[in-house]
Motif scaffolding. Structure first.
Motif, short mmCIF file in Angstrom:
data_model
loop_
_atom_site.label_atom_id
_atom_site.label_comp_id
_atom_site.label_asym_id
_atom_site.label_seq_id
_atom_site.Cartn_x
_atom_site.Cartn_y
_atom_site.Cartn_z
N ALA A 227 -2.13 5.19 -8.26
CA ALA A 227 -3.14 4.15 -8.08
C ALA A 227 -3.99 4.42 -6.85
CB ALA A 227 -2.47 2.78 -7.97
N GLY B 250 0.72 -9.50 -3.65
CA GLY B 250 -0.34 -8.56 -3.99
C GLY B 250 -1.58 -8.86 -3.18
N SER C 78 -4.06 -0.95 -16.36
CA SER C 78 -5.17 -1.31 -15.48
C SER C 78 -6.50 -1.27 -16.24
CB SER C 78 -5.23 -0.36 -14.28
OG SER C 78 -6.23 -0.78 -13.38
N ARG D 259 4.74 -7.51 -10.68
CA ARG D 259 3.83 -7.07 -11.74
C ARG D 259 4.14 -7.77 -13.06
NH1 ARG D 259 4.59 -1.04 -9.67
NH2 ARG D 259 3.41 -1.30 -7.74
N SER E 13 -10.52 -2.97 -5.09
CA SER E 13 -9.17 -2.44 -5.23
C SER E 13 -8.23 -3.62 -5.35
CB SER E 13 -8.79 -1.55 -4.04
OG SER E 13 -8.89 -2.28 -2.84
N ALA F 254 2.49 2.10 -3.23
CA ALA F 254 1.54 2.71 -4.17
C ALA F 254 1.29 4.18 -3.81
CB ALA F 254 0.23 1.93 -4.19
N TYR G 285 -3.82 -4.36 -5.71
CA TYR G 285 -2.46 -3.83 -5.72
C TYR G 285 -1.47 -4.98 -5.76
CZ TYR G 285 -5.10 0.18 -4.23
OH TYR G 285 -6.04 1.18 -4.17
N TYR H 220 0.83 -1.20 0.00
CA TYR H 220 0.00 0.00 0.00
C TYR H 220 0.87 1.26 0.00
CZ TYR H 220 -3.60 3.35 1.40
OH TYR H 220 -4.45 4.43 1.45
#
Length: 162
Positions: free
Chosen positions: A27, A64, A127, A92, A84, A21, A86, A18
């Motif tokens: 995001a 994630g 996204s 990624r 949500s 981000a 992440y 978190y």
């Protein structure tokens, strides 16, 4: 890699993902990082409402997470939720975001949700493309309604019928 419910021992990883981000992306439209106490309260709140927090884990490392909550706090919106998702920077591009979002559909249906909403920063084409592949459609565009890193942000709203 497995998808499972988040546990208390996952909180440090959730905080790290978190906060990364918050500090390095648009995001999350927050400027302030969180601590373990904040995420523990968030986890407890989600559990009280029977809203899932799912983590993608590999060899005990959380890569994630995804969750959903109320879209708006009014009775008329009870059939929808906003999700949500992440993924840690180093994880990624491996399909974790897709798997995490897909894993939210059944718990949402089980709670009587009919629509899942995603609010995505305008210009975040990866996204937006991910959501389109999952069957979300663009239903709104709100230009310049936010600000982060000293620049205005647009919001793309997407939704999926569950």
């Amino acid at each position: 890699m497995i998808i499972r419910s988040a546990a208390s021992q996952d909180l440090p990883a959730l905080v790290a993902i978190y906060n990364d981000a918050v500090l390095h992306s648009t995001a999350i439209w927050n400027d302030t990082t969180v601590d373990l106490a904040n995420r523990a309260l968030w986890l407890a709140d989600r559990r009280t409402k029977n809203y899932p927090i799912l983590v993608a884990a590999e060899d005990d490392a959380v890569l994630g997470y995804a969750s959903f909550g109320d879209f708006r706090p009014f009775d008329g919106f009870r059939i929808c939720c906003e999700h949500s998702v992440y993924v840690a920077e180093g994880a990624r591009g491996r399909g974790l975001g897709r798997r995490l979002v897909e894993a939210l559909f059944e718990p949402a249906r089980a709670l009587g949700k009919k629509v899942m909403i995603g609010g995505i920063t305008g210009g975040n084409e990866p996204s937006i493309a991910l959501h389109e592949r999952l069957g979300f459609v663009r239903t709104g565009f709100m230009p310049g309604i936010g600000i982060k890193f000293g620049r205005p942000l647009d919001l793309v709203l997407m939704q999926k019928e569950l």
